[in-house]
Design an enzyme around this catalytic site. Structure first.
Site, PDB file in Angstrom:
ATOM      1  N   HIS A 194      76.675 -39.440   7.334  1.00 41.59           N
ATOM      2  CA  HIS A 194      75.427 -38.824   7.779  1.00 41.59           C
ATOM      3  C   HIS A 194      75.658 -37.320   7.934  1.00 41.59           C
ATOM      4  O   HIS A 194      76.148 -36.858   8.951  1.00 41.59           O
ATOM      5  CB  HIS A 194      74.969 -39.441   9.098  1.00 41.59           C
ATOM      6  CG  HIS A 194      73.522 -39.150   9.411  1.00 41.59           C
ATOM      7  ND1 HIS A 194      72.849 -38.079   8.872  1.00 41.59           N
ATOM      8  CD2 HIS A 194      72.618 -39.808  10.189  1.00 41.59           C
ATOM      9  CE1 HIS A 194      71.594 -38.079   9.312  1.00 41.59           C
ATOM     10  NE2 HIS A 194      71.431 -39.130  10.100  1.00 41.59           N
ATOM     11  N   HIS A 197      70.016 -33.999   9.285  1.00 40.12           N
ATOM     12  CA  HIS A 197      69.137 -34.200  10.447  1.00 40.12           C
ATOM     13  C   HIS A 197      69.578 -33.501  11.728  1.00 40.12           C
ATOM     14  O   HIS A 197      69.099 -33.844  12.807  1.00 40.12           O
ATOM     15  CB  HIS A 197      68.938 -35.696  10.741  1.00 40.12           C
ATOM     16  CG  HIS A 197      68.426 -36.490   9.569  1.00 40.12           C
ATOM     17  ND1 HIS A 197      68.181 -37.831   9.622  1.00 40.12           N
ATOM     18  CD2 HIS A 197      68.103 -36.126   8.304  1.00 40.12           C
ATOM     19  CE1 HIS A 197      67.742 -38.261   8.429  1.00 40.12           C
ATOM     20  NE2 HIS A 197      67.692 -37.230   7.617  1.00 40.12           N
ATOM     21  N   TYR A 199      72.796 -33.436  13.012  1.00 38.00           N
ATOM     22  CA  TYR A 199      73.962 -34.033  13.671  1.00 38.00           C
ATOM     23  C   TYR A 199      75.248 -33.281  13.285  1.00 38.00           C
ATOM     24  O   TYR A 199      75.201 -32.273  12.592  1.00 38.00           O
ATOM     25  CB  TYR A 199      74.043 -35.520  13.326  1.00 38.00           C
ATOM     26  CG  TYR A 199      72.859 -36.310  13.853  1.00 38.00           C
ATOM     27  CD1 TYR A 199      72.610 -36.389  15.222  1.00 38.00           C
ATOM     28  CD2 TYR A 199      71.966 -36.941  12.991  1.00 38.00           C
ATOM     29  CE1 TYR A 199      71.522 -37.100  15.716  1.00 38.00           C
ATOM     30  CE2 TYR A 199      70.868 -37.654  13.481  1.00 38.00           C
ATOM     31  CZ  TYR A 199      70.653 -37.730  14.838  1.00 38.00           C
ATOM     32  OH  TYR A 199      69.578 -38.424  15.335  1.00 38.00           O
TER      33      TYR A 199
HETATM   34  C1  FMN Z   1      63.513 -46.545  12.751  1.00 34.33           C
HETATM   35  C2  FMN Z   1      64.201 -45.529  11.904  1.00 34.33           C
HETATM   36  C3  FMN Z   1      65.543 -45.242  12.136  1.00 34.33           C
HETATM   37  C4  FMN Z   1      66.232 -44.307  11.336  1.00 34.33           C
HETATM   38  N1  FMN Z   1      67.573 -44.098  11.538  1.00 34.33           N
HETATM   39  C5  FMN Z   1      68.278 -43.340  10.656  1.00 34.33           C
HETATM   40  C6  FMN Z   1      69.705 -43.288  10.710  1.00 34.33           C
HETATM   41  O1  FMN Z   1      70.375 -43.957  11.522  1.00 34.33           O
HETATM   42  N2  FMN Z   1      70.342 -42.489   9.826  1.00 34.33           N
HETATM   43  C7  FMN Z   1      69.655 -41.759   8.886  1.00 34.33           C
HETATM   44  O2  FMN Z   1      70.283 -41.043   8.098  1.00 34.33           O
HETATM   45  N3  FMN Z   1      68.308 -41.815   8.809  1.00 34.33           N
HETATM   46  C8  FMN Z   1      67.610 -42.601   9.636  1.00 34.33           C
HETATM   47  N4  FMN Z   1      66.253 -42.739   9.482  1.00 34.33           N
HETATM   48  C9  FMN Z   1      65.588 -42.096   8.335  1.00 34.33           C
HETATM   49  C10 FMN Z   1      65.461 -43.064   7.141  1.00 34.33           C
HETATM   50  O3  FMN Z   1      66.740 -43.395   6.597  1.00 34.33           O
HETATM   51  C11 FMN Z   1      64.620 -42.483   5.997  1.00 34.33           C
HETATM   52  O4  FMN Z   1      65.260 -41.348   5.473  1.00 34.33           O
HETATM   53  C12 FMN Z   1      63.225 -42.109   6.468  1.00 34.33           C
HETATM   54  O5  FMN Z   1      62.638 -43.164   7.208  1.00 34.33           O
HETATM   55  C13 FMN Z   1      62.319 -41.763   5.286  1.00 34.33           C
HETATM   56  O6  FMN Z   1      62.171 -42.875   4.443  1.00 34.33           O
HETATM   57  P1  FMN Z   1      60.789 -43.749   4.482  1.00 34.33           P
HETATM   58  O7  FMN Z   1      59.677 -42.752   4.276  1.00 34.33           O
HETATM   59  O8  FMN Z   1      60.948 -44.693   3.311  1.00 34.33           O
HETATM   60  O9  FMN Z   1      60.707 -44.433   5.785  1.00 34.33           O
HETATM   61  C14 FMN Z   1      65.539 -43.619  10.287  1.00 34.33           C
HETATM   62  C15 FMN Z   1      64.187 -43.889  10.098  1.00 34.33           C
HETATM   63  C16 FMN Z   1      63.519 -44.836  10.869  1.00 34.33           C
HETATM   64  C17 FMN Z   1      62.061 -45.129  10.576  1.00 34.33           C
END
Ligand code: FMN
Length: 387
Positions: A194, A197, A199
């Site tokens: 990761h 974002h 981090y």
């Molecule tokens: C509930 C939730 C938890 C997430 N946790 C992470 C995470 O742990 N690590 C990460 O890199 N992105 C995390 N994301 C981002 C997703 O991996 C993804 O990039 C984002 O939801 C956009 O994709 P989507 O439009 O298909 O939902 C999270 C998103 C959601 C909705």
């Protein structure tokens, strides 16, 4: 569905071999923190949750963020009791082994997303509340930006701690390397880092949080050295057969409009050192995959990542869903017009697509996408359980 559209979709179901691992198709479950692993140990329910996605046709699962084996990796992530998984200690490694076996039994591949919260870790929380949060320069980032951070957690003063010492940096890198080794022991098919974002890894990449003037800071290449050194060591630890996925983002939770690079040359400066160190796939985290990244070309961030590194890339953000993560303007709904996605993929802009919320909403998303069937739509309430 017309035959033309059907055959365009089929292209996403061609296998892809990266190093010694063959992904059965190009559909990836995006990493999503859920918080259902009490004591950091993934349960049978977690194993079933991921196995359902593999059974539903997903080629590769990138797990939720897994905290690395470092006392300041993890704080309260705002999920109530939290229960974020770990990848160190017998219990956690054995828990993941069960997850991996179940996913493999369904024909899927799976890699863990290794995560350290860096400057975004809430001080005084997590398994080691007494330790200080760590970041390259002890700086939270510029204040007053568009942010997704709860206002109560935004500091008054951007200086929130001390810059990491050489020893701190060494310990943090080694925590990732240890977990990468444990991932191999658990049977995972590779490693995901990761690096986005806001981090820890991203704290080094971004000038808003990295103001060092030693080996670990300075221009873009030097700010990539932390990530590159980590990838080099992980590559050495896990050997040449397993792929390393690297997630990065322009945006930070501290500053949605932040950028690491404003043109392809700058992006090359950021990513080339990480590619040269041994990363195989760049996972370009944006909220809308269908958006041009730089002026003068329609290509998205994944497209440019692929172009400037010569490595594989993965697109994510709003696939199968009508609004980007963090947008709360309207009800989310499933989107069934995949023409822009299929056109970009057919043009070779990226090699894999990651699906986030849509995949929480429907474990059979990949199978239904292939068949042209409408998936069950995601709703925020789906986050409350592991269905
Ligand atoms: C509930 C939730 C938890 C997430 N946790 C992470 C995470 O742990 N690590 C990460 O890199 N992105 C995390 N994301 C981002 C997703 O991996 C993804 O990039 C984002 O939801 C956009 O994709 P989507 O439009 O298909 O939902 C999270 C998103 C959601 C909705």
């Amino acid at each position: 569905m017309s035959i033309a559209v059907q055959s365009e979709r089929e292209r996403l179901f061609e296998p892809l071999t990266i190093r010694g691992v063959t992904l059965p198709n190009r559909i990836v479950m995006s990493p999503m923190t859920r918080g259902f692993s009490p004591g950091g140990i993934p349960t049978d329910e977690v194993a079933e949750y991921y196995a359902r996605r593999a059974a539903g046709g997903t080629g590769l699962i990138i797990t939720e963020g897994v905290a690395v084996d470092h006392p300041a990796a993890l704080g309260d992530a705002g999920l109530g009791e939290d229960n974020i998984p770990l990848l160190a200690g017998e219990g956690a490694v054995a828990g993941w082994r069960k997850v991996v076996d179940k996913v493999h039994a369904q024909g899927g591949k799976i890699v863990p997303q290794l995560w350290h919260q860096g400057v975004l870790r809430k001080p005084g929380t997590g398994p080691y509340p007494e330790v200080a949060s760590v970041s390259p320069s002890g700086i939270w980032g510029p204040l007053g930006r568009v942010t997704s951070v709860d206002p109560k957690s935004i500091p008054q003063d951007p200086r929130v701690g001390e810059p990491m010492s050489e020893e701190d940096i060494e310990e943090a890198i080694e925590a990732f390397v240890r977990c990468a080794r444990n991932a191999v022991d658990a049977g995972f098919d590779g490693i995901a880092l990761h690096g986005g974002h806001g981090y820890l890894i991203d704290n080094f990449l971004w000038e808003g949080t990295n103001q060092r003037d030693d080996r670990w800071g300075g221009d873009r290449r030097r700010r990539s050295e932390f990530a590159a050194e980590m990838v080099r060591r992980i590559r050495k630890a896990i050997g040449d057969d397993l792929p390393i996925f690297f997630r990065f983002s322009q945006w930070k939770q501290q500053d949605f409009r932040a950028t690491l690079a404003d043109n392809p040359e700058e992006l090359a400066e950021v990513l080339k050192p990480i590619a040269d160190a041994g990363a195989d796939v760049f996972d370009a985290s944006v909220r809308y995959y269908n958006k041009a990244c730089f002026d003068g070309s329609p290509e998205n961030l994944a497209g440019w990542a692929k172009k400037v590194t010569g490595k594989y890339s993965m697109a994510v953000g709003g696939i199968g869903i009508n609004q980007g993560m963090y947008d709360r303007g309207k009800e989310t709904a499933a989107v069934t017009d995949f023409e822009p996605l299929l056109t970009r993929f057919a043009n070779g802009e990226f090699d894999l697509i990651a699906v986030g919320r849509s995949m929480i909403g429907d474990p059979n998303w990949a199978r239904k996408f292939r068949a042209g069937e409408e998936p069950r739509a995601y709703s925020l309430d789906d986050n409350l359980s592991l269905s």
